[in-house]
Every structure is written in structure tokens, then in C-alpha cells.
Scaffold this motif. Structure first.
Motif, mmCIF file in Angstrom:
data_model
loop_
_atom_site.group_PDB
_atom_site.id
_atom_site.type_symbol
_atom_site.label_atom_id
_atom_site.label_comp_id
_atom_site.label_asym_id
_atom_site.label_seq_id
_atom_site.Cartn_x
_atom_site.Cartn_y
_atom_site.Cartn_z
ATOM 1 N N ALA A 17 22.116 -59.402 -23.592
ATOM 2 C CA ALA A 17 21.180 -59.897 -24.609
ATOM 3 C C ALA A 17 19.879 -59.103 -24.571
ATOM 4 C CB ALA A 17 20.900 -61.384 -24.406
ATOM 5 N N ALA A 18 19.426 -58.733 -23.367
ATOM 6 C CA ALA A 18 18.206 -57.936 -23.241
ATOM 7 C C ALA A 18 18.394 -56.578 -23.908
ATOM 8 C CB ALA A 18 17.838 -57.767 -21.764
ATOM 9 N N HIS A 19 19.544 -55.951 -23.675
ATOM 10 C CA HIS A 19 19.823 -54.657 -24.312
ATOM 11 C C HIS A 19 19.891 -54.792 -25.830
ATOM 12 C CE1 HIS A 19 20.471 -51.627 -21.191
ATOM 13 N NE2 HIS A 19 20.843 -52.630 -20.430
ATOM 14 N N ARG A 20 20.512 -55.861 -26.295
ATOM 15 C CA ARG A 20 20.587 -56.059 -27.751
ATOM 16 C C ARG A 20 19.186 -56.199 -28.344
ATOM 17 N NH1 ARG A 20 25.118 -59.209 -26.348
ATOM 18 N NH2 ARG A 20 23.877 -61.109 -26.381
ATOM 19 N N MET A 21 18.287 -56.908 -27.650
ATOM 20 C CA MET A 21 16.919 -57.077 -28.148
ATOM 21 C C MET A 21 16.214 -55.726 -28.233
ATOM 22 S SD MET A 21 14.575 -58.928 -29.284
ATOM 23 C CE MET A 21 12.815 -58.820 -29.515
ATOM 24 N N VAL A 22 16.347 -54.911 -27.212
ATOM 25 C CA VAL A 22 15.728 -53.586 -27.227
ATOM 26 C C VAL A 22 16.297 -52.745 -28.374
ATOM 27 C CG1 VAL A 22 15.491 -51.422 -25.944
ATOM 28 C CG2 VAL A 22 15.151 -53.607 -24.777
ATOM 29 N N ASP A 23 17.603 -52.822 -28.553
ATOM 30 C CA ASP A 23 18.261 -52.017 -29.582
ATOM 31 C C ASP A 23 17.872 -52.403 -31.006
ATOM 32 O OD1 ASP A 23 19.506 -50.540 -27.637
ATOM 33 O OD2 ASP A 23 21.427 -51.603 -27.778
ATOM 34 N N THR A 24 17.348 -53.614 -31.206
ATOM 35 C CA THR A 24 16.956 -54.036 -32.557
ATOM 36 C C THR A 24 15.733 -53.271 -33.050
ATOM 37 O OG1 THR A 24 15.441 -55.804 -31.859
ATOM 38 C CG2 THR A 24 17.776 -56.400 -32.173
ATOM 39 N N GLY A 25 14.920 -52.776 -32.109
ATOM 40 C CA GLY A 25 13.689 -52.094 -32.499
ATOM 41 C C GLY A 25 12.583 -53.061 -32.908
ATOM 42 N N ARG A 26 12.795 -54.360 -32.696
ATOM 43 C CA ARG A 26 11.807 -55.359 -33.118
ATOM 44 C C ARG A 26 10.950 -55.891 -31.984
ATOM 45 N NH1 ARG A 26 16.311 -58.570 -36.051
ATOM 46 N NH2 ARG A 26 16.148 -59.601 -34.054
ATOM 47 N N LYS A 27 11.159 -55.412 -30.786
ATOM 48 C CA LYS A 27 10.363 -55.941 -29.676
ATOM 49 C C LYS A 27 8.906 -55.523 -29.810
ATOM 50 C CE LYS A 27 11.169 -52.489 -26.095
ATOM 51 N NZ LYS A 27 9.844 -52.331 -25.566
ATOM 52 N N ARG A 28 8.010 -56.379 -29.358
ATOM 53 C CA ARG A 28 6.573 -56.135 -29.471
ATOM 54 C C ARG A 28 5.904 -55.834 -28.139
ATOM 55 N NH1 ARG A 28 4.944 -55.399 -34.673
ATOM 56 N NH2 ARG A 28 5.988 -56.880 -36.025
ATOM 57 N N GLY A 29 6.687 -55.768 -27.109
ATOM 58 C CA GLY A 29 6.150 -55.501 -25.776
ATOM 59 C C GLY A 29 7.305 -55.149 -24.854
ATOM 60 N N ASP A 30 7.042 -55.299 -23.569
ATOM 61 C CA ASP A 30 8.069 -54.974 -22.585
ATOM 62 C C ASP A 30 9.102 -56.087 -22.475
ATOM 63 O OD1 ASP A 30 6.908 -52.525 -21.775
ATOM 64 O OD2 ASP A 30 5.448 -53.617 -20.573
ATOM 65 N N ILE A 31 10.297 -55.714 -22.111
ATOM 66 C CA ILE A 31 11.356 -56.659 -21.809
ATOM 67 C C ILE A 31 11.478 -56.673 -20.282
ATOM 68 C CG2 ILE A 31 13.819 -57.157 -21.992
ATOM 69 C CD1 ILE A 31 12.315 -57.480 -24.646
ATOM 70 N N VAL A 32 11.391 -57.862 -19.698
ATOM 71 C CA VAL A 32 11.476 -58.016 -18.245
ATOM 72 C C VAL A 32 12.856 -58.544 -17.902
ATOM 73 C CG1 VAL A 32 10.567 -59.260 -16.242
ATOM 74 C CG2 VAL A 32 9.009 -58.444 -18.028
ATOM 75 N N LEU A 33 13.484 -57.936 -16.921
ATOM 76 C CA LEU A 33 14.775 -58.389 -16.436
ATOM 77 C C LEU A 33 14.562 -58.951 -15.039
ATOM 78 C CD1 LEU A 33 17.803 -58.567 -17.005
ATOM 79 C CD2 LEU A 33 18.027 -56.327 -15.919
ATOM 80 N N ARG A 34 14.743 -60.252 -14.915
ATOM 81 C CA ARG A 34 14.531 -60.930 -13.626
ATOM 82 C C ARG A 34 15.838 -60.856 -12.847
ATOM 83 N NH1 ARG A 34 12.391 -66.255 -14.841
ATOM 84 N NH2 ARG A 34 10.462 -65.136 -15.100
ATOM 85 N N VAL A 35 15.785 -60.265 -11.648
ATOM 86 C CA VAL A 35 16.997 -60.074 -10.849
ATOM 87 C C VAL A 35 17.204 -61.155 -9.806
ATOM 88 C CG1 VAL A 35 17.119 -57.592 -11.246
ATOM 89 C CG2 VAL A 35 15.815 -58.472 -9.314
ATOM 90 N N SER A 36 16.239 -62.029 -9.611
ATOM 91 C CA SER A 36 16.417 -63.170 -8.723
ATOM 92 C C SER A 36 15.676 -64.367 -9.311
ATOM 93 C CB SER A 36 15.903 -62.863 -7.312
ATOM 94 O OG SER A 36 14.512 -62.698 -7.324
ATOM 95 N N PRO A 37 16.174 -65.563 -9.075
ATOM 96 C CA PRO A 37 15.490 -66.749 -9.599
ATOM 97 C C PRO A 37 14.069 -66.843 -9.057
ATOM 98 C CG PRO A 37 17.668 -67.311 -8.799
ATOM 99 C CD PRO A 37 17.395 -65.895 -8.379
ATOM 100 N N VAL A 38 13.175 -67.405 -9.837
ATOM 101 C CA VAL A 38 11.778 -67.550 -9.437
ATOM 102 C C VAL A 38 11.673 -68.275 -8.115
ATOM 103 C CG1 VAL A 38 9.562 -68.568 -10.073
ATOM 104 C CG2 VAL A 38 10.955 -67.472 -11.810
ATOM 105 N N ASN A 39 12.500 -69.299 -7.868
ATOM 106 C CA ASN A 39 12.446 -70.081 -6.637
ATOM 107 C C ASN A 39 12.686 -69.207 -5.410
ATOM 108 O OD1 ASN A 39 12.977 -71.590 -8.902
ATOM 109 N ND2 ASN A 39 14.182 -73.114 -7.828
ATOM 110 N N ASP A 40 13.534 -68.180 -5.539
ATOM 111 C CA ASP A 40 13.880 -67.331 -4.410
ATOM 112 C C ASP A 40 12.798 -66.338 -4.033
ATOM 113 O OD1 ASP A 40 16.234 -68.672 -4.417
ATOM 114 O OD2 ASP A 40 17.445 -67.011 -5.185
ATOM 115 N N LEU A 41 11.782 -66.166 -4.885
ATOM 116 C CA LEU A 41 10.741 -65.162 -4.602
ATOM 117 C C LEU A 41 9.893 -65.565 -3.408
ATOM 118 C CD1 LEU A 41 9.609 -64.196 -8.189
ATOM 119 C CD2 LEU A 41 11.117 -62.940 -6.660
#
Length: 63
Positions: free
Chosen positions: A37-61
Motif C-alpha cells: 500500500a505504501a508503494h502504491r501511494m508513492v506511485d500515485t504521485g499524489r503524496k505531499r510529504g514523506d512516506i514512513v514505513l514502520r518496521v516494528s510496533p511503537v510498543n516495541d521501541l
């Protein structure tokens, strides 16, 4: 293809980010299982900023 950026350029950007004048604009955050889904969003060309990909749940940080 080469890059014309120098070590001084990188240092300048790091200092901007560290001192506060530069702030990244985050459009959306995705969890790792949503990478397609993140790649599809980037490919649309409609993003207005950076796309962040979270590789671990927030709780695990803090573990």
C-alpha cells in the motif's frame, strides 16, 4: 549516474535537522505488512510529504 552532493552538503543538512529549522513533512505512516500500500501511494504521485514505513510496533521501541 553520479551524485554532485558533497560531504559538506550532507553536514549542512544534518545541522539543519539537528538545530530545528528543517522538519520533514510526513504524509503517511505504514506498518511493514502494508508495504504494498505504501508503494502504491508513492506511485500515485499524489503524496505531499514523506512516506514512513514502520518496521516494528511503537510498543516495541521502548523494549
Amino acid at each position: 549516474m553520479g551524485s554532485n552532493h558533497t560531504e559538506e552538503d550532507l553536514s549542512f543538512l544534518v545541522n539543519l535537522a539537528a538545530s530545528g529549522p528543517y522538519q520533514a513533512v510526513i504524509d503517511r505512516t505504514y506498518e511493514l505488512p502494508e508495504i504494498a500500500a505504501a508503494h502504491r501511494m508513492v506511485d500515485t504521485g499524489r503524496k505531499r510529504g514523506d512516506i514512513v514505513l514502520r518496521v516494528s510496533p511503537v510498543n516495541d521501541l521502548n523494549a
